[in-house]
Write a protein that holds these residues in place. Structure first.
Motif, mmCIF file in Angstrom:
data_model
loop_
_atom_site.group_PDB
_atom_site.id
_atom_site.type_symbol
_atom_site.label_atom_id
_atom_site.label_comp_id
_atom_site.label_asym_id
_atom_site.label_seq_id
_atom_site.Cartn_x
_atom_site.Cartn_y
_atom_site.Cartn_z
ATOM 1 N N ALA A 1 -5.100 6.633 7.691
ATOM 2 C CA ALA A 1 -5.814 5.664 6.850
ATOM 3 C C ALA A 1 -5.305 4.249 7.122
ATOM 4 O O ALA A 1 -4.096 4.030 7.198
ATOM 5 C CB ALA A 1 -5.625 6.008 5.371
ATOM 6 N N PRO A 2 -6.216 3.265 7.250
ATOM 7 C CA PRO A 2 -5.808 1.891 7.584
ATOM 8 C C PRO A 2 -5.274 1.128 6.369
ATOM 9 O O PRO A 2 -5.808 0.076 5.994
ATOM 10 C CB PRO A 2 -7.104 1.273 8.120
ATOM 11 C CG PRO A 2 -8.176 1.989 7.361
ATOM 12 C CD PRO A 2 -7.686 3.394 7.154
ATOM 13 N N VAL A 3 -4.229 1.663 5.743
ATOM 14 C CA VAL A 3 -3.680 1.057 4.521
ATOM 15 C C VAL A 3 -3.020 -0.279 4.866
ATOM 16 O O VAL A 3 -2.212 -0.364 5.788
ATOM 17 C CB VAL A 3 -2.641 2.001 3.876
ATOM 18 C CG1 VAL A 3 -2.120 1.411 2.573
ATOM 19 C CG2 VAL A 3 -3.244 3.376 3.640
ATOM 20 N N SER B 1 -10.474 -2.763 3.825
ATOM 21 C CA SER B 1 -10.715 -4.081 3.230
ATOM 22 C C SER B 1 -9.635 -4.482 2.232
ATOM 23 O O SER B 1 -9.572 -5.648 1.820
ATOM 24 C CB SER B 1 -12.072 -4.083 2.521
ATOM 25 O OG SER B 1 -12.034 -3.250 1.372
ATOM 26 N N GLY B 2 -8.799 -3.523 1.822
ATOM 27 C CA GLY B 2 -7.770 -3.817 0.834
ATOM 28 C C GLY B 2 -8.215 -3.545 -0.590
ATOM 29 O O GLY B 2 -7.428 -3.709 -1.527
ATOM 30 N N ALA B 3 -9.481 -3.105 -0.778
ATOM 31 C CA ALA B 3 -9.971 -2.808 -2.131
ATOM 32 C C ALA B 3 -9.227 -1.609 -2.722
ATOM 33 O O ALA B 3 -9.069 -1.505 -3.933
ATOM 34 C CB ALA B 3 -11.470 -2.531 -2.098
ATOM 35 N N ALA B 4 -8.795 -0.685 -1.863
ATOM 36 C CA ALA B 4 -8.015 0.473 -2.312
ATOM 37 C C ALA B 4 -6.649 0.417 -1.644
ATOM 38 O O ALA B 4 -6.561 0.424 -0.417
ATOM 39 C CB ALA B 4 -8.730 1.769 -1.956
ATOM 40 N N SER B 5 -5.606 0.354 -2.443
ATOM 41 C CA SER B 5 -4.254 0.253 -1.887
ATOM 42 C C SER B 5 -3.452 1.537 -2.054
ATOM 43 O O SER B 5 -2.343 1.653 -1.529
ATOM 44 C CB SER B 5 -3.496 -0.897 -2.567
ATOM 45 O OG SER B 5 -3.433 -0.697 -3.968
ATOM 46 N N VAL B 6 -4.006 2.504 -2.805
ATOM 47 C CA VAL B 6 -3.350 3.805 -2.993
ATOM 48 C C VAL B 6 -4.297 4.868 -2.457
ATOM 49 O O VAL B 6 -5.419 5.014 -2.944
ATOM 50 C CB VAL B 6 -3.038 4.073 -4.479
ATOM 51 C CG1 VAL B 6 -2.390 5.435 -4.648
ATOM 52 C CG2 VAL B 6 -2.145 2.978 -5.044
ATOM 53 N N GLY C 1 0.812 -1.206 0.000
ATOM 54 C CA GLY C 1 0.000 0.000 0.000
ATOM 55 C C GLY C 1 0.846 1.256 0.000
ATOM 56 O O GLY C 1 2.005 1.261 0.428
ATOM 57 N N ALA C 2 0.245 2.362 -0.499
ATOM 58 C CA ALA C 2 0.928 3.659 -0.537
ATOM 59 C C ALA C 2 -0.044 4.742 -0.090
ATOM 60 O O ALA C 2 -1.257 4.638 -0.299
ATOM 61 C CB ALA C 2 1.429 3.963 -1.943
ATOM 62 N N LEU C 3 0.508 5.772 0.514
ATOM 63 C CA LEU C 3 -0.290 6.871 1.038
ATOM 64 C C LEU C 3 0.326 8.187 0.578
ATOM 65 O O LEU C 3 1.517 8.415 0.764
ATOM 66 C CB LEU C 3 -0.306 6.794 2.570
ATOM 67 C CG LEU C 3 -0.955 7.922 3.368
ATOM 68 C CD1 LEU C 3 -2.421 8.068 3.009
ATOM 69 C CD2 LEU C 3 -0.813 7.630 4.867
#
Length: 808
Positions: A384-386, A369-374, A322-324
């Motif tokens: 954010a819970p990345v 949920s992992g649906a969004a990783s960026v 993941g990236a933020l």
């Protein structure tokens, strides 16, 4: 902690008391509770939502009250985020409950309200009042209703138009009492356009009696399996929305809120990096491949392609990582998010404060949920819970918007670095004008410095020219807003079909209103500040507390009719430009024109598309915007903010001027920048015009070293405040006695009146504390907090601001 059976749990609550509270767990919850989950508990007469810190079987010394309800079956804050919350609470001297509440954008799931009930005294008085009062009396009506059962404030307000006034009267007489309640919102109450319906997996129950719309909807879903938008079904089936909600409650169908789609455009291929970009990217990629924590400072001039380096680094991440990306302003989020959507598609989520609670919650759940990783977000996006976080990018890392000005007063940039350290991730801090602290950390080897010294495609930097407004006055004998050269340059751009940005970092039409006879200035009734005149709204406004009043027709002090308006704001700049260029299409972007959450995007997009010739605004227009047709930037006054009683005033001025100058010449036509000033010899103005960051850094660092300001000391600003001046003075004197003599290697200045002595109806006295070591500063601040608690000061009487960005 693994799941087990526990008798008690310690809960952190959003209250001023900085301590955990122990609650007994009912038998139904003992196997289900976990640290990081939210729990509804009693707290005095209220029900509050807190976060579980620890589950245990240790019986407390006092009888523990029983918890009400568990909200989350799985923790909403994992161990990493819980540890981050504890660090923030310790470093910034903030109650842990306030910190944890700020980390969770899930307010839309909880409905808060009051429930009114009769007290014993109210029950006794009710019989007599009901006998003596008219049946139409609102007080009597409320008593009659509450005799039967407690009722919510929302219900009473709906049932009776004058309920609020009657409730206040009854509360003053102590006949009724309010209980603060929190309940989970019914997900079925979401708007029809955002609900999707499908048959439940167990299938329909034949025995249940259904009305006609329910039967028609079930038949349609049986013939057309799958998920359908409820709003779209209403075109085919009458009353589809209530029918769907009713069937969901009967278990025949399932309803699910639709995630707001943020995607724009198609996935775009990456650009080819130039040698400087490639060198910077190679170092970031090396650290990412090594899986180690490192902090990079990416110092690139405006238009050097920093964003492409960010995108390329995220592209490097392995699947599942993941990236933020953090940006300082809501205004920058759509533009930046658009670039990320075009590269990464629906893997992108957006988090910022202009979204509704529901929208933020949906994005938060997509990330978790992992649906969004960026993830692209503003300051609070750092929480954010990345999943499997490997890279954090802080764009415009110098920007003051990363510092929260209310409790907890954290700096998003510094929190991002600590979070990355805990996750073993890399951090990239990007800026054309890095903060002195970040640049100094790079010089000392704490950060790795990466430089992009030129613009992409070898485009030239804009030519910057200073216009001395003192000389302009001597030559024209007129006090004008615009110099002749700036007006001529704007006219030339209009003729060529090019665009112009005009900056004045001050809102309103006139800075203040005064009387020519006695010199009286119209001041805010809540603050020791003059009111700003806003012509469009025909009112005087305080930009700090929001107080507003009509423009006086006569002086409130001497009754003279000779009222006049002084000073200059962005609204007046816009009006004078309309007067000078009657056919020009001019837009203004500041906090007065942006009324809705999408308004930023609308104005900027229309300017980008060429629907406006000139964009006037405050610092909002100075950073991050890439509009190729802008070939002229005009700064109406470079001196705004330069004389503020703040050690960062010169740094902020240099950054603002350099950033806004960078908006010019980002296309194929070279840009020019004209800066009007009455201080052309000030080093911040002169070096911004020369676009010489290194020279400014060295000169400013010299001053900071001599005066022991950051980065050569750890600093905190301690404010003591009260609505009563005598009380504020007494508390600050008591605190001063506690701090004498100052501990070794600490320097304490104050108590003294704050630069704005009265703000939002509170008198303010401040202590400025400089320390040679962070540890000694933190120990002293904890001592101050403990003293305030022991002396039973009010919850808002003491403000501790660690690493303050402003001393106002």
């Amino acid at each position: 902690m693994p799941e087990g059976s526990y008798l008690y749990c310690d809960v952190s609550l959003p209250v001023p008391l900085d301590q955990p509270f122990t609650y007994a767990l009912p038998e139904t919850l003992r196997h289900r509770v976990q640290p990081g989950s939210r729990l509804v508990v009693p707290f005095g007469p209220r029900k509050l939502t807190g976060v579980i810190l620890r589950c245990h079987d240790e019986k407390p010394a006092m009888t523990a009250r029983e918890a009400f309800r568990l909200i989350d079956s799985q923790p909403v804050l994992d161990g990493e985020l819980m540890a981050l919350g504890r660090w923030i609470a310790g470093y910034y001297c903030a109650p842990l409950g306030d910190v944890l509440r700020g980390m969770l954008p899930l307010a839309s799931e909880i409905r808060r309200g009051k429930v009114w009930s009769l007290t014993d005294a109210g029950r006794d008085a009710a019989r007599q009042l009901l006998l003596d009062s008219s049946p139409d009396d609102p007080v009597a009506q409320i008593l009659r209703m509450l005799e039967k059962r407690p009722l919510s404030a929302a219900y009473l307000a709906k049932a009776m138009p004058l309920a609020d006034k009657a409730l206040r009267a009854l509360e003053r007489r102590r006949f009724i009492v309010a209980e603060q309640v929190q309940t989970e919102r019914d997900p079925l109450r979401a708007p029809a356009e955002r609900l999707r319906v499908e048959l439940a997996s167990a299938g329909a129950t034949a025995e249940v009696k259904l009305n006609k719309p329910e039967r028609e909807l079930r038949a349609f879903l049986e013939l057309h399996p799958g998920s359908h938008n409820v709003k779209e079904l209403e075109a085919m089936i009458a009353n589809a929305s209530p029918a769907a909600r009713s069937l969901a409650r009967k278990g025949i169908v399932t309803l699910q809120a639709e995630t707001v789609s943020m995607t724009a455009g198609t996935v775009r291929a990456p650009h080819t990096l130039n040698p400087a970009q490639q060198a910077a990217y190679d170092q970031i990629r090396e650290a990412l491949n090594a899986g180690e924590f490192r902090t990079f400072l990416l110092h690139g001039v405006t238009g050097s392609g920093k964003t492409e380096v960010y995108l390329k680094a995220i592209d490097t991440l392995p699947e599942g990582a993941g990236a933020l990306l953090l940006v300082p302003e809501i205004a920058l989020t759509p533009a930046m998010a658009g670039q990320f959507f075009s590269r990464f598609g629906d893997r992108v989520a957006i988090l910022h404060s202009a979204f509704t609670d529901t929208e933020r919650t949906e994005q938060w759940r997509r990330i978790r949920s992992g649906a969004a990783s960026v993830v692209v977000g503003t300051r609070s996006g750092v929480f954010a819970p990345v999943r499997n976080l490997k890279l954090i990018v802080v764009d415009e890392e110098h920007d003051g918007s990363y510092k929260q000005e209310e409790n907890p007063r954290y700096n998003g940039r510094d929190v991002a670095i600590v979070r990355a350290q805990g996750a073993g991730a890399c951090v990239v801090l990007g800026s054309a004008t890095p903060s002195l602290e970040s640049r100094y950390n790079a010089e000392r080897g704490k950060y790795t410095l990466l430089e992009l010294p030129g613009r992409i495609e070898a485009r030239p930097m804009p030519a910057v020219q200073l216009i001395d407004m003192r000389e302009e006055f001597l030559e024209t004998r007129k006090h004008e807003t615009f110099s002749r050269k700036l007006l001529e340059a704007i006219g030339g751009r209009l003729e060529n079909g090019e665009q112009t940005i005009v900056l004045l970092n001050r809102r309103g039409f006139s800075s203040f209103v005064a009387c020519r006879s006695c010199g009286e200035r119209v001041q805010c009734i809540n603050c020791s500040l003059t009111l700003t005149f806003h012509k469009r709204d025909r009112r005087l406004l305080c930009h700090y507390c929001g107080y507003a009043e009509k423009v006086p027709s006569a002086c409130p002090k001497c009754a003279s009719e000779h009222i006049y308006f002084l000073g200059l704001g962005s609204e007046k700049v816009e009006e004078e430009l309309h007067r000078a260029f009657s056919t020009a299409r001019i837009a203004r972007l500041d906090r007065d024109t942006v009324t809705g959450k999408r308004h930023y995007e609308t104005i900027l997009q229309e300017f980008r598309e060429g629907n406006y010739d000139v964009l006037v605004g405050t610092q909002m227009i100075a950073k991050g915007h890439d509009i190729p047709n802008v070939t002229l930037v005009g700064v109406v006054s470079a001196d705004v903010g330069l004389a503020m009683p703040d050690f960062r005033a010169a740094e902020r001025t240099f950054q603002l001027l350099t950033q806004v100058a960078g908006r010019a010449g980002r296309g194929h036509v070279p840009g020019i920048v004209l800066i009007q000033t009455i201080n052309p010899d000030h080093y911040a103005v002169r070096m911004a015009a020369a676009q010489d960051y290194q020279a400014f850094y060295e000169k400013e660092l010299h001053f900071r070293r001599m005066m022991l300001y950051p980065p050569f000391s750890a600093m905190a600003n301690v404010l003591v405040r009260s609505e009563k001046k005598e009380l504020a003075m007494r508390m600050s004197s008591e605190l001063n006695i506690l701090l004498q003599p100052p501990p070794e290697k600490l320097r304490i200045m104050g108590p003294a009146e704050a630069p704005v002595p009265r703000l939002k109806n509170e008198y303010r006295y401040q202590f400025l504390i400089k320390a040679a070591s962070r540890k000694s500063l933190n120990e002293l601040l904890r001592k101050i907090r403990a003293f305030a608690v022991a002396q039973k000061w009010g919850a808002t009487a003491l403000v501790i601001d660690v690493d303050p960005l402003t001393l106002m």
